[in-house]
Design a protein around this motif. Sequence first.
Motif, PDB file in Angstrom:
ATOM      1  N   PRO A  54       0.669  -1.329   0.027  1.00  0.00           N
ATOM      2  CA  PRO A  54       0.023  -0.020  -0.068  1.00  0.00           C
ATOM      3  C   PRO A  54       0.858   1.391  -0.067  1.00  0.00           C
ATOM      4  CG  PRO A  54       0.072  -1.161   2.017  1.00  0.00           C
ATOM      5  CD  PRO A  54       0.613  -1.975   1.356  1.00  0.00           C
ATOM      6  N   GLU A  55       0.663   2.157  -0.972  1.00  0.00           N
ATOM      7  CA  GLU A  55       1.156   3.560  -0.909  1.00  0.00           C
ATOM      8  C   GLU A  55       0.524   4.507  -0.030  1.00  0.00           C
ATOM      9  OE1 GLU A  55       1.580   4.185  -5.056  1.00  0.00           O
ATOM     10  OE2 GLU A  55       3.395   3.031  -5.305  1.00  0.00           O
ATOM     11  N   GLY A  56      -0.691   4.302  -0.029  1.00  0.00           N
ATOM     12  CA  GLY A  56      -1.302   5.417   0.687  1.00  0.00           C
ATOM     13  C   GLY A  56      -1.914   4.887   2.310  1.00  0.00           C
ATOM     14  N   LEU A  57      -2.981   5.208   2.471  1.00  0.00           N
ATOM     15  CA  LEU A  57      -3.297   4.958   4.235  1.00  0.00           C
ATOM     16  C   LEU A  57      -4.051   3.720   4.146  1.00  0.00           C
ATOM     17  CD1 LEU A  57      -4.355   8.530   5.247  1.00  0.00           C
ATOM     18  CD2 LEU A  57      -2.161   7.185   5.582  1.00  0.00           C
ATOM     19  N   GLU A  88      11.382  11.300  -6.112  1.00  0.00           N
ATOM     20  CA  GLU A  88      12.081  10.704  -7.184  1.00  0.00           C
ATOM     21  C   GLU A  88      10.758   9.920  -7.989  1.00  0.00           C
ATOM     22  OE1 GLU A  88      15.474   7.675  -8.907  1.00  0.00           O
ATOM     23  OE2 GLU A  88      15.550   8.747  -7.083  1.00  0.00           O
ATOM     24  N   ALA A  89      10.065   9.188  -7.163  1.00  0.00           N
ATOM     25  CA  ALA A  89       9.113   8.001  -7.404  1.00  0.00           C
ATOM     26  C   ALA A  89       7.923   9.073  -8.206  1.00  0.00           C
ATOM     27  CB  ALA A  89       8.493   7.292  -6.500  1.00  0.00           C
ATOM     28  N   ASP A  90       7.498   9.931  -7.710  1.00  0.00           N
ATOM     29  CA  ASP A  90       6.458  10.952  -8.042  1.00  0.00           C
ATOM     30  C   ASP A  90       6.698  11.366  -9.435  1.00  0.00           C
ATOM     31  OD1 ASP A  90       5.134  10.888  -5.805  1.00  0.00           O
ATOM     32  OD2 ASP A  90       5.190  12.499  -4.960  1.00  0.00           O
ATOM     33  N   ALA A  91       7.861  12.133  -9.646  1.00  0.00           N
ATOM     34  CA  ALA A  91       8.536  12.686 -11.008  1.00  0.00           C
ATOM     35  C   ALA A  91       8.331  11.823 -12.146  1.00  0.00           C
ATOM     36  CB  ALA A  91       9.857  13.232 -10.730  1.00  0.00           C
ATOM     37  N   SER A  92       8.807  10.504 -11.757  1.00  0.00           N
ATOM     38  CA  SER A  92       9.268   9.333 -12.626  1.00  0.00           C
ATOM     39  C   SER A  92       7.614   8.778 -13.029  1.00  0.00           C
ATOM     40  CB  SER A  92       9.882   8.351 -12.396  1.00  0.00           C
ATOM     41  OG  SER A  92       9.258   7.609 -11.070  1.00  0.00           O
ATOM     42  N   GLU A  93       6.864   8.592 -12.173  1.00  0.00           N
ATOM     43  CA  GLU A  93       5.431   8.104 -12.323  1.00  0.00           C
ATOM     44  C   GLU A  93       4.533   9.446 -13.365  1.00  0.00           C
ATOM     45  OE1 GLU A  93       4.291   5.617  -8.370  1.00  0.00           O
ATOM     46  OE2 GLU A  93       3.500   7.677  -8.682  1.00  0.00           O
ATOM     47  N   ALA A 110       5.933   9.073 -17.001  1.00  0.00           N
ATOM     48  CA  ALA A 110       5.640   8.074 -17.747  1.00  0.00           C
ATOM     49  C   ALA A 110       3.919   8.201 -17.966  1.00  0.00           C
ATOM     50  CB  ALA A 110       5.808   6.685 -16.746  1.00  0.00           C
ATOM     51  N   LEU A 111       3.339   8.587 -16.893  1.00  0.00           N
ATOM     52  CA  LEU A 111       1.661   8.873 -17.503  1.00  0.00           C
ATOM     53  C   LEU A 111       1.586   9.682 -18.611  1.00  0.00           C
ATOM     54  CD1 LEU A 111      -1.044   8.006 -16.983  1.00  0.00           C
ATOM     55  CD2 LEU A 111      -1.014   9.885 -15.069  1.00  0.00           C
ATOM     56  N   GLU A 112       2.482  10.951 -18.522  1.00  0.00           N
ATOM     57  CA  GLU A 112       2.237  12.002 -19.642  1.00  0.00           C
ATOM     58  C   GLU A 112       2.541  11.512 -20.779  1.00  0.00           C
ATOM     59  OE1 GLU A 112       4.403  15.236 -17.736  1.00  0.00           O
ATOM     60  OE2 GLU A 112       2.493  15.911 -16.659  1.00  0.00           O
ATOM     61  N   LYS A 163      -5.051  13.664 -12.362  1.00  0.00           N
ATOM     62  CA  LYS A 163      -5.482  14.134 -11.008  1.00  0.00           C
ATOM     63  C   LYS A 163      -5.840  12.932 -10.206  1.00  0.00           C
ATOM     64  CE  LYS A 163      -8.804  17.491 -10.683  1.00  0.00           C
ATOM     65  NZ  LYS A 163      -7.920  18.437  -9.944  1.00  0.00           N
ATOM     66  N   ASP A 164      -6.244  11.710 -10.839  1.00  0.00           N
ATOM     67  CA  ASP A 164      -5.968  10.560 -10.105  1.00  0.00           C
ATOM     68  C   ASP A 164      -4.449  10.165  -9.617  1.00  0.00           C
ATOM     69  OD1 ASP A 164      -7.526   8.096  -9.154  1.00  0.00           O
ATOM     70  OD2 ASP A 164      -6.192   7.238 -10.397  1.00  0.00           O
ATOM     71  N   LEU A 165      -3.792  10.359 -10.270  1.00  0.00           N
ATOM     72  CA  LEU A 165      -2.216   9.874 -10.068  1.00  0.00           C
ATOM     73  C   LEU A 165      -1.872  11.136  -9.016  1.00  0.00           C
ATOM     74  CD1 LEU A 165       0.591   8.838 -10.657  1.00  0.00           C
ATOM     75  CD2 LEU A 165       0.974  10.555 -11.994  1.00  0.00           C
ATOM     76  N   GLU A 166      -2.221  12.244  -9.096  1.00  0.00           N
ATOM     77  CA  GLU A 166      -1.824  13.134  -7.838  1.00  0.00           C
ATOM     78  C   GLU A 166      -2.516  12.969  -6.389  1.00  0.00           C
ATOM     79  OE1 GLU A 166      -3.245  16.718  -9.414  1.00  0.00           O
ATOM     80  OE2 GLU A 166      -1.381  17.058 -10.733  1.00  0.00           O
ATOM     81  N   ARG A 167      -3.759  12.141  -6.549  1.00  0.00           N
ATOM     82  CA  ARG A 167      -4.486  12.018  -5.393  1.00  0.00           C
ATOM     83  C   ARG A 167      -3.801  10.736  -4.765  1.00  0.00           C
ATOM     84  NH1 ARG A 167      -7.339   8.096  -4.459  1.00  0.00           N
ATOM     85  NH2 ARG A 167      -7.399   7.229  -6.761  1.00  0.00           N
ATOM     86  N   ARG A 168      -3.252   9.851  -5.490  1.00  0.00           N
ATOM     87  CA  ARG A 168      -2.470   8.617  -5.144  1.00  0.00           C
ATOM     88  C   ARG A 168      -1.092   8.950  -4.374  1.00  0.00           C
ATOM     89  NH1 ARG A 168      -0.991   5.516  -8.793  1.00  0.00           N
ATOM     90  NH2 ARG A 168      -2.244   6.274 -10.606  1.00  0.00           N
ATOM     91  N   GLN A 169      -0.507   9.912  -5.075  1.00  0.00           N
ATOM     92  CA  GLN A 169       0.523  10.420  -4.726  1.00  0.00           C
ATOM     93  C   GLN A 169       0.767  11.199  -3.358  1.00  0.00           C
ATOM     94  OE1 GLN A 169       2.293  12.538  -8.122  1.00  0.00           O
ATOM     95  NE2 GLN A 169       3.400  10.867  -8.841  1.00  0.00           N
ATOM     96  N   LYS A 170      -0.411  11.891  -3.240  1.00  0.00           N
ATOM     97  CA  LYS A 170      -0.600  12.713  -1.994  1.00  0.00           C
ATOM     98  C   LYS A 170      -0.902  11.628  -0.875  1.00  0.00           C
ATOM     99  CE  LYS A 170      -3.447  16.344   0.154  1.00  0.00           C
ATOM    100  NZ  LYS A 170      -4.672  17.170  -0.060  1.00  0.00           N
ATOM    101  N   SER A 171      -1.613  10.730  -1.012  1.00  0.00           N
ATOM    102  CA  SER A 171      -1.921   9.635  -0.331  1.00  0.00           C
ATOM    103  C   SER A 171      -0.576   9.348   0.342  1.00  0.00           C
ATOM    104  CB  SER A 171      -3.064   8.657  -0.573  1.00  0.00           C
ATOM    105  OG  SER A 171      -3.181   7.772   0.272  1.00  0.00           O
ATOM    106  N   ARG A 172       0.270   8.581  -0.702  1.00  0.00           N
ATOM    107  CA  ARG A 172       1.556   8.080  -0.453  1.00  0.00           C
ATOM    108  C   ARG A 172       2.492   9.169   0.315  1.00  0.00           C
ATOM    109  NH1 ARG A 172       4.627   5.935  -5.560  1.00  0.00           N
ATOM    110  NH2 ARG A 172       4.632   8.022  -5.912  1.00  0.00           N
ATOM    111  N   ALA A 173       2.435  10.187   0.057  1.00  0.00           N
ATOM    112  CA  ALA A 173       3.297  11.304   0.839  1.00  0.00           C
ATOM    113  C   ALA A 173       2.856  11.364   2.340  1.00  0.00           C
ATOM    114  CB  ALA A 173       3.260  12.621   0.063  1.00  0.00           C
ATOM    115  N   THR A 174       1.294  11.222   2.488  1.00  0.00           N
ATOM    116  CA  THR A 174       0.961  11.329   4.022  1.00  0.00           C
ATOM    117  C   THR A 174       1.357  10.172   4.632  1.00  0.00           C
ATOM    118  OG1 THR A 174      -1.048  12.414   3.272  1.00  0.00           O
ATOM    119  CG2 THR A 174      -1.167  11.331   5.274  1.00  0.00           C
ATOM    120  N   ARG A 175       1.404   8.959   3.823  1.00  0.00           N
ATOM    121  CA  ARG A 175       1.696   7.739   4.701  1.00  0.00           C
ATOM    122  C   ARG A 175       3.245   7.832   5.100  1.00  0.00           C
ATOM    123  NH1 ARG A 175      -0.353   4.372   7.745  1.00  0.00           N
ATOM    124  NH2 ARG A 175       1.576   4.737   8.997  1.00  0.00           N
TER     125      ARG A 175
END
Length: 422
Positions: free
Chosen positions: A120-123, A290-295, A298-300, A324-336
């Motif tokens: 899990p990357e998020g909470l 680094e993971a956020d930037a590469s993801e 890759a998506l773009e 936006k969905d990617l940003e949401r998942r990355q924000k959840s991962r950052a919180t974790r």
Amino acid sequence: MADVFADLVGQPEAVDLLRRAAAAAETIRAAAVEGAAAGDVAGAEAAAADNIAAADTAAAAGSAMTHAWIFTGPPGSGRSVAARAFAAALQCHRGTGCGECAGCHTTLAGTHADVRFVVPEGLSIGVGEMRALVLRAASTPSGGRWQVLVIEDADRLTEAAGNALLKAIEEPPPRTVFLLCTPSTHPDDISVTIRSRCRVVALRQPPAEAVATVLRDRDGITPDVAAWAAAAAQGHVGRARRLARDPEARKRREAVLALPRRLSGVGACFDAASTLIEAAEAEAAAAVAEADASERAALETALGAGGTGRGAAGAIRGAAGQLKDLERRQKSRATRAQRDALDRALVDLAGFYRDVLTVSLRAPVEPVHTDVAGLASSAAGKWTPEGTLRRLEAVLGCRTAIETNVKPRIAVEAMMLALWRG
């Protein structure tokens, strides 16, 4: 690597149990394959399922195989390491985890076609993700052995996701194995019904001596640094390795251990809380940047960013929802990641107050933080054992509050005030 269990430090009983289970699993698999070769495919798979379901009551020595396992233990004990190693042992072509065959190599690398890792990357782990994984795990193994689903941090399953997993465990496919990792079998970590259908492998905190040996012999760390890092990490192999290798990790730890000296008043408590929160945020941001930037890149690229053909600009504009969905998942991962970094700091702080308490009580045990032993002795001369114990309980209470979704800043500020008051 000569053995898939080589990274599971200080757990000889668990390794022995898992090796015997892997051997039993191979016996079950071989019987199923033999039956299929004789033309009775359905009967062979049914027999394999019956053998696995009955494994918990067979073999009093605990060597039998079962379809669902829970790996528990304190942070750093190696729950996910044990689950990954066991998955490799189940896919081993030569025995019970040789570490050299293609089955072992691909499983440990996370590329085996029949092994899926849920990290899990998020909470939390949602029901949609779990249903898709359970459906995929129900298929026949492409390599002819087992379908294995490894769920790290299974305590993050939502209630609906847990129910989806429970249904699969209650009615398991004939050659599918579920491996769950949780801190404990408490109902707050894993549901009672899931627990009742799994075999539990309880891991312990590795002794500091065993961790130091791994750092010295496998990682080439000098003996004195290895011993210090193993003690400071309190049995957490990964953290000990970071402390031994990463100067930034050592600086962050030193800053945390300097906090008790700063608590001279209410204002200082709030400043110290801000320092701790900001340090955790900075550490987390560095870890995921680094993971956020590469993801995102890759998506773009997949959506046509940078393209010059007809419709390329329109395609990227229409992809706003996916970004936006990617940003949401990355924000959840950052919180974790922030909460994990803060928890590591709180563990260091708890270790300091534990050292103060052992000095006060003259307990014949080694200190956790040998490099600040003088500070611990000075504090022991100023505080009563009862006051030190209250401070230690305040740190542990802060960890519990954050785990129950109290805002980290509020929990840390309350803790700092309790530490100042004693």
